[in-house]
Design a protein around this motif. Structure first.
Motif, PDB file in Angstrom:
ATOM      1  N   SER A  32       0.820  -0.969  -0.018  1.00  0.00           N
ATOM      2  CA  SER A  32      -0.371  -0.195   0.213  1.00  0.00           C
ATOM      3  C   SER A  32       0.967   1.173   0.032  1.00  0.00           C
ATOM      4  CB  SER A  32      -0.616   0.070   1.152  1.00  0.00           C
ATOM      5  OG  SER A  32      -1.615  -1.516   1.207  1.00  0.00           O
ATOM      6  N   LEU A  33       1.955   1.374   1.115  1.00  0.00           N
ATOM      7  CA  LEU A  33       2.727   2.988   0.534  1.00  0.00           C
ATOM      8  C   LEU A  33       3.415   2.451  -0.646  1.00  0.00           C
ATOM      9  CD1 LEU A  33       3.973   2.310   4.057  1.00  0.00           C
ATOM     10  CD2 LEU A  33       2.548   2.759   4.127  1.00  0.00           C
ATOM     11  N   LEU A  42      -1.583  13.274  -3.322  1.00  0.00           N
ATOM     12  CA  LEU A  42      -0.991  14.428  -1.998  1.00  0.00           C
ATOM     13  C   LEU A  42      -0.393  13.555  -0.332  1.00  0.00           C
ATOM     14  CD1 LEU A  42      -1.630  17.168  -0.100  1.00  0.00           C
ATOM     15  CD2 LEU A  42      -4.227  15.912   0.771  1.00  0.00           C
ATOM     16  N   TYR A  43      -0.763  11.935  -0.892  1.00  0.00           N
ATOM     17  CA  TYR A  43      -0.144  11.746   0.384  1.00  0.00           C
ATOM     18  C   TYR A  43       1.153  10.543   0.078  1.00  0.00           C
ATOM     19  CZ  TYR A  43      -5.262  11.943   0.823  1.00  0.00           C
ATOM     20  OH  TYR A  43      -6.411  12.493   1.000  1.00  0.00           O
ATOM     21  N   SER A  44       1.703  10.962  -0.757  1.00  0.00           N
ATOM     22  CA  SER A  44       2.819  10.022  -1.888  1.00  0.00           C
ATOM     23  C   SER A  44       4.120  10.570  -0.862  1.00  0.00           C
ATOM     24  CB  SER A  44       3.251  10.608  -3.611  1.00  0.00           C
ATOM     25  OG  SER A  44       2.067   9.438  -3.997  1.00  0.00           O
ATOM     26  N   ASN A 169      -5.370   5.609  -1.051  1.00  0.00           N
ATOM     27  CA  ASN A 169      -5.148   6.075   0.053  1.00  0.00           C
ATOM     28  C   ASN A 169      -6.100   6.507   0.655  1.00  0.00           C
ATOM     29  OD1 ASN A 169      -3.190   7.139  -1.897  1.00  0.00           O
ATOM     30  ND2 ASN A 169      -4.831   8.800  -2.917  1.00  0.00           N
ATOM     31  N   GLN A 170      -7.371   5.750   0.890  1.00  0.00           N
ATOM     32  CA  GLN A 170      -8.631   5.244   1.238  1.00  0.00           C
ATOM     33  C   GLN A 170      -8.475   4.667   2.366  1.00  0.00           C
ATOM     34  OE1 GLN A 170     -11.591   7.080   1.328  1.00  0.00           O
ATOM     35  NE2 GLN A 170     -10.173   8.353   0.432  1.00  0.00           N
ATOM     36  N   GLN A 171      -7.027   3.806   2.248  1.00  0.00           N
ATOM     37  CA  GLN A 171      -6.903   2.299   2.999  1.00  0.00           C
ATOM     38  C   GLN A 171      -6.313   2.710   3.575  1.00  0.00           C
ATOM     39  OE1 GLN A 171      -4.802  -0.792   0.691  1.00  0.00           O
ATOM     40  NE2 GLN A 171      -7.755  -1.111  -0.452  1.00  0.00           N
TER      41      GLN A 171
END
Length: 317
Positions: A32-33, A42-44, A169-171
């Motif tokens: 997941s990462l 945005l979360y990368s 991202n939701q996970q």
């Protein structure tokens, strides 16, 4: 202690969380990462910095302490959580009563992704530190056994807090939310046990079914831990042996040097494994067998000690 024996004992001590790493599907969380990094969202950045912590830690261990190495460790370790926290603080300060909820919500999601990323990576960092310390014989003998228990608990904590969502991202956002809530739940349980109040109800835990393989796995862990403790505490009397011709040789598990206490301990652990695994399959009640076996092991331990004490007094007389 020879490096070969260190690696052998290291694998034995590490076996519980190595098995659990596969059993709970920990690779899914790491995937997941990695997927979040290549998703260029945005979360990368948070996911990337968390993964880079693994490489910066390896670099620091291989090259030793230094200003650059320490700076890289601190930067990669704190950025996933500190960066979104700073964004939320700035939003709070600059809002002046009209808080832009959409931006604050995005910053909060970024914070949750950072939490999830760091907690997912923490067991890997712990494994690297433990293996490095054991190979270099650093730290107390008991600390590495405690490391295994902590890492094992972290693996289970991450698995308990997992979240299934429609996208990566939701996970990660859901995973971070569960981690925060479960951490609060654990603190509440500790406080409730201290003050003897009603226990809180957990709503975010994903149950993990136990498997019969824990019996032999924990037996190998116990044997490896006992041998590692003995080697660290009395290794000079066990490994180094000088022949009559003056040539130094290395021996492993020399039964003459292990001592009566070590032999008794190994015998007790093996008896524990044999009885629990064998009798539980016949009776069908693991709890009853464990209680019975514990009583038998303690009794046999006392009998053996009394026997050797009697023999020692008999030799003196």
């Amino acid at each position: 202690m020879d490096t070969r024996y260190k690696l052998l004992l290291l694998l034995g001590i590490s076996l519980p969380y190595i098995i659990q790493f596969y059993y709970v599907g920990y690779y899914r969380f790491l995937f997941s990462l990695v997927s979040s990094v290549f998703g260029a969202s945005l979360y990368s950045f948070s996911a990337l910095m968390a993964l880079l912590t693994i490489f910066t830690l390896v670099n620091r261990i291989s090259k030793g302490p230094g200003a650059l190495q320490d700076s890289l460790i601190i930067t990669t370790l704190t950025t996933p959580v500190v960066f979104p926290s700073l964004i939320m603080v700035v939003l709070l300060i600059t809002s002046f009563g009209s808080l832009p909820s959409q931006y604050f919500g995005a910053a909060a999601d970024l914070y949750l992704v950072g939490i999830a990323s760091m907690v997912i990576v923490l067991p890997i960092l712990g494994i690297i530190i433990q293996w490095s310390g054991m190979i270099k014989s650093r730290g107390t003998p008991f600390s590495h056994i405690i490391y295994t228990m902590i890492i094992f608990s972290l693996l289970n904590f991450v698995a308990f807090s997992s979240f299934i969502g429609e996208g990566i991202n939701q996970q990660l956002i859901g995973h971070g939310t569960n981690i925060v809530l479960n951490a609060i739940f654990i603190i509440q349980v500790i406080i409730a046990n201290i003050f003897q109040t009603d226990l809180p109800v957990a709503s975010r835990l994903n149950p993990i079914q136990p498997f019969i393989g824990t019996v032999p796995v924990n037996t190998i862990f116990a044997l490896s831990s006992a041998l590692y403790l003995y080697m660290r505490l009395f290794g000079r009397h066990t490994i180094d042996k000088v022949e009559t011709d003056g040539i130094n040789t290395q021996t492993f598990l020399n039964m003459n040097n292990l001592g009566r206490i070590s032999i008794t301990l190994i015998f007790a652990i093996l008896l524990n494994f044999t009885l629990i695994l064998g009798i539980s399959t016949i009776i069908g009640s693991v709890a009853t067998v464990i209680k019975t076996v514990s009583l038998m092991i303690v009794s046999s331990f006392i009998i053996i000690i009394l026997f050797y004490s009697y023999q020692w007094r008999k030799e003196l007389s």
